[in-house]
Design a protein around this motif. Sequence first.
Motif, PDB file in Angstrom:
ATOM      1  N   SER A  64      62.280  23.605  33.069  1.00 36.35           N
ATOM      2  CA  SER A  64      61.804  23.823  34.436  1.00 36.35           C
ATOM      3  C   SER A  64      61.624  22.498  35.174  1.00 36.35           C
ATOM      4  O   SER A  64      61.461  21.433  34.552  1.00 36.35           O
ATOM      5  N   PRO A  65      61.621  22.546  36.499  1.00 34.49           N
ATOM      6  CA  PRO A  65      61.435  21.319  37.290  1.00 34.49           C
ATOM      7  C   PRO A  65      60.141  20.560  36.949  1.00 34.49           C
ATOM      8  O   PRO A  65      60.121  19.344  37.039  1.00 34.49           O
ATOM      9  N   VAL A  66      59.073  21.281  36.530  1.00 33.84           N
ATOM     10  CA  VAL A  66      57.836  20.562  36.183  1.00 33.84           C
ATOM     11  C   VAL A  66      58.064  19.622  35.018  1.00 33.84           C
ATOM     12  O   VAL A  66      57.432  18.568  34.926  1.00 33.84           O
ATOM     13  N   PRO A 100      49.976  31.687  42.226  1.00 31.32           N
ATOM     14  CA  PRO A 100      49.505  31.910  40.856  1.00 31.32           C
ATOM     15  C   PRO A 100      48.026  31.591  40.727  1.00 31.32           C
ATOM     16  O   PRO A 100      47.546  30.572  41.234  1.00 31.32           O
ATOM     17  N   MET A 118      60.832  26.743  52.008  1.00 26.97           N
ATOM     18  CA  MET A 118      61.475  27.977  51.549  1.00 26.97           C
ATOM     19  C   MET A 118      62.912  28.045  52.094  1.00 26.97           C
ATOM     20  O   MET A 118      63.806  28.595  51.474  1.00 26.97           O
ATOM     21  N   MET A 163      66.057  26.284  34.091  1.00 29.65           N
ATOM     22  CA  MET A 163      65.296  27.248  34.906  1.00 29.65           C
ATOM     23  C   MET A 163      64.948  28.486  34.089  1.00 29.65           C
ATOM     24  O   MET A 163      65.102  29.612  34.536  1.00 29.65           O
ATOM     25  N   VAL A 165      64.999  24.119  50.586  1.00 30.07           N
ATOM     26  CA  VAL A 165      65.133  23.670  49.198  1.00 30.07           C
ATOM     27  C   VAL A 165      66.099  24.571  48.432  1.00 30.07           C
ATOM     28  O   VAL A 165      65.929  25.790  48.408  1.00 30.07           O
ATOM     29  N   GLY A 166      67.115  23.965  47.866  1.00 31.94           N
ATOM     30  CA  GLY A 166      68.073  24.701  47.046  1.00 31.94           C
ATOM     31  C   GLY A 166      68.118  24.099  45.661  1.00 31.94           C
ATOM     32  O   GLY A 166      67.105  23.582  45.192  1.00 31.94           O
ATOM     33  N   VAL A 198      60.774  17.970  34.386  1.00 31.51           N
ATOM     34  CA  VAL A 198      61.406  16.762  34.926  1.00 31.51           C
ATOM     35  C   VAL A 198      60.330  15.849  35.522  1.00 31.51           C
ATOM     36  O   VAL A 198      60.306  14.648  35.271  1.00 31.51           O
ATOM     37  N   VAL A 199      59.408  16.438  36.284  1.00 29.81           N
ATOM     38  CA  VAL A 199      58.313  15.655  36.873  1.00 29.81           C
ATOM     39  C   VAL A 199      57.533  14.942  35.774  1.00 29.81           C
ATOM     40  O   VAL A 199      57.264  13.744  35.860  1.00 29.81           O
ATOM     41  N   ASN A 219      68.352  21.297  39.190  1.00 30.22           N
ATOM     42  CA  ASN A 219      66.958  21.092  39.586  1.00 30.22           C
ATOM     43  C   ASN A 219      66.794  21.449  41.065  1.00 30.22           C
ATOM     44  O   ASN A 219      67.762  21.452  41.821  1.00 30.22           O
ATOM     45  N   LEU A 220      65.561  21.748  41.471  1.00 28.77           N
ATOM     46  CA  LEU A 220      65.292  22.007  42.877  1.00 28.77           C
ATOM     47  C   LEU A 220      65.608  20.755  43.682  1.00 28.77           C
ATOM     48  O   LEU A 220      65.241  19.649  43.295  1.00 28.77           O
ATOM     49  N   SER A 221      66.275  20.937  44.808  1.00 25.99           N
ATOM     50  CA  SER A 221      66.662  19.775  45.608  1.00 25.99           C
ATOM     51  C   SER A 221      66.958  20.201  47.039  1.00 25.99           C
ATOM     52  O   SER A 221      67.425  21.308  47.286  1.00 25.99           O
ATOM     53  N   GLU A 222      66.695  19.297  47.971  1.00 19.53           N
ATOM     54  CA  GLU A 222      66.996  19.599  49.371  1.00 19.53           C
ATOM     55  C   GLU A 222      68.466  19.408  49.671  1.00 19.53           C
ATOM     56  O   GLU A 222      69.005  19.989  50.596  1.00 19.53           O
ATOM     57  N   VAL A 265      68.048  12.064  41.270  1.00 21.72           N
ATOM     58  CA  VAL A 265      68.412  11.533  39.953  1.00 21.72           C
ATOM     59  C   VAL A 265      69.932  11.534  39.777  1.00 21.72           C
ATOM     60  O   VAL A 265      70.534  10.536  39.391  1.00 21.72           O
TER      61      VAL A 265
END
Lengths: 196, 196
Positions: free
Chosen positions: B86-88, B17, B50, B107, B53-54, B90-91, B61-64, B70
């Motif tokens: 979105s995950p941002v 972006p 890529m 999402m 991460v799922g 959460v951050v 949330n995005l997570s390995e 959490v």
Amino acid sequence: MQGSIIDELKESFRVLPGVGPKTAQRMVLHLLQRDRHGGRLLGQKLLEAMERVGQCRMCRNLSESNLCAVCESAHRDRSQLCIVESPVDVVAIEQSASYRGCYFVLMGNLSPIEGIGPEELGMDALAHRCEDDVREVILALSASVEGEATAHYISELLKTSKVQVTRIARGIPIGGELEYVDGNTLALALSGRKPL
Amino acid sequence: MQGSIIDELKESFRVLPGVGPKTAQRMVLHLLQRDRHGGRLLGQKLLEAMERVGQCRMCRNLSESNLCAVCESAHRDRSQLCIVESPVDVVAIEQSASYRGCYFVLMGNLSPIEGIGPEELGMDALAHRCEDDVREVILALSASVEGEATAHYISELLKTSKVQVTRIARGIPIGGELEYVDGNTLALALSGRKPL
């Protein structure tokens, strides 16, 4: 809340110029949420390029092969050699489609403070090259102190050779309104005036 | 003058972006000229992320791993569920260190035009989750039309359940000078005033 790979990837993005923590986070989440394919491709191309791109042994420009496309081309004038600081300058001049000679890329400027001397800029190779069929060396360097010092060094280096050393013209840029041109440039443009 | 790998890498950078042709070129040349190690690392981390991460199966949330940090933690309050886009988000909330509950990441927002309906946002999973030990659902969505629509949908969805639905406060931000706060926010801040 996020695993270590995501954090590691964010950190890795910080090597890019102009990318801080916020931008890195935006890039990572964009790829993970919306463009995994693009992210995968970027990763592959990065690894490929870092591995395979080297320098042209003639002009020192970045190149995948021993000789870059310009140096290899039979259609370029080998009697003209344009000296530039960086591969971006070659891209800019090539895009202007106004030059059919060859290049020599210094990959920097003389800068004793940063430990960049004539050796790092390949001055030996340049002098050696000028012993061959080069008739004119065109200096297309920055108008900065380092650029001036480098230009001076090269003109001294080639003083005893039969090569003519020229420098690209300075003056007001096309489309530049006089009112917004800085004083030094204006002074140079005035002193370098030509008959119409 | 430059081989195809360099051009391909430039093109690949455009998926990020805010990265246009000039920025892409600057990034590529920076890595090739000054930081091959960083470039290689970025490539590796990209491919790794890529691939690995799922999404967390609890909060999306995005997570390995199957469960994010959490949702897995024993120290989080499972009776509070904060809904974000979105995950941002959460951050951002985690960085404010003011919340000890769990999350649910939509999402996205309801957007019929983009074909995003309740199904895409995991509303079924949300409703299902609220049948368990959740006592309060905190909506932390954007103050946009889509955000409002999504908030409305969720409050309707949970109307018949015993869950209390709240929304994060709106008003003037800390450090915000009244003069620069927009009229709508000011009106909300006024109508939402509290006794000191």
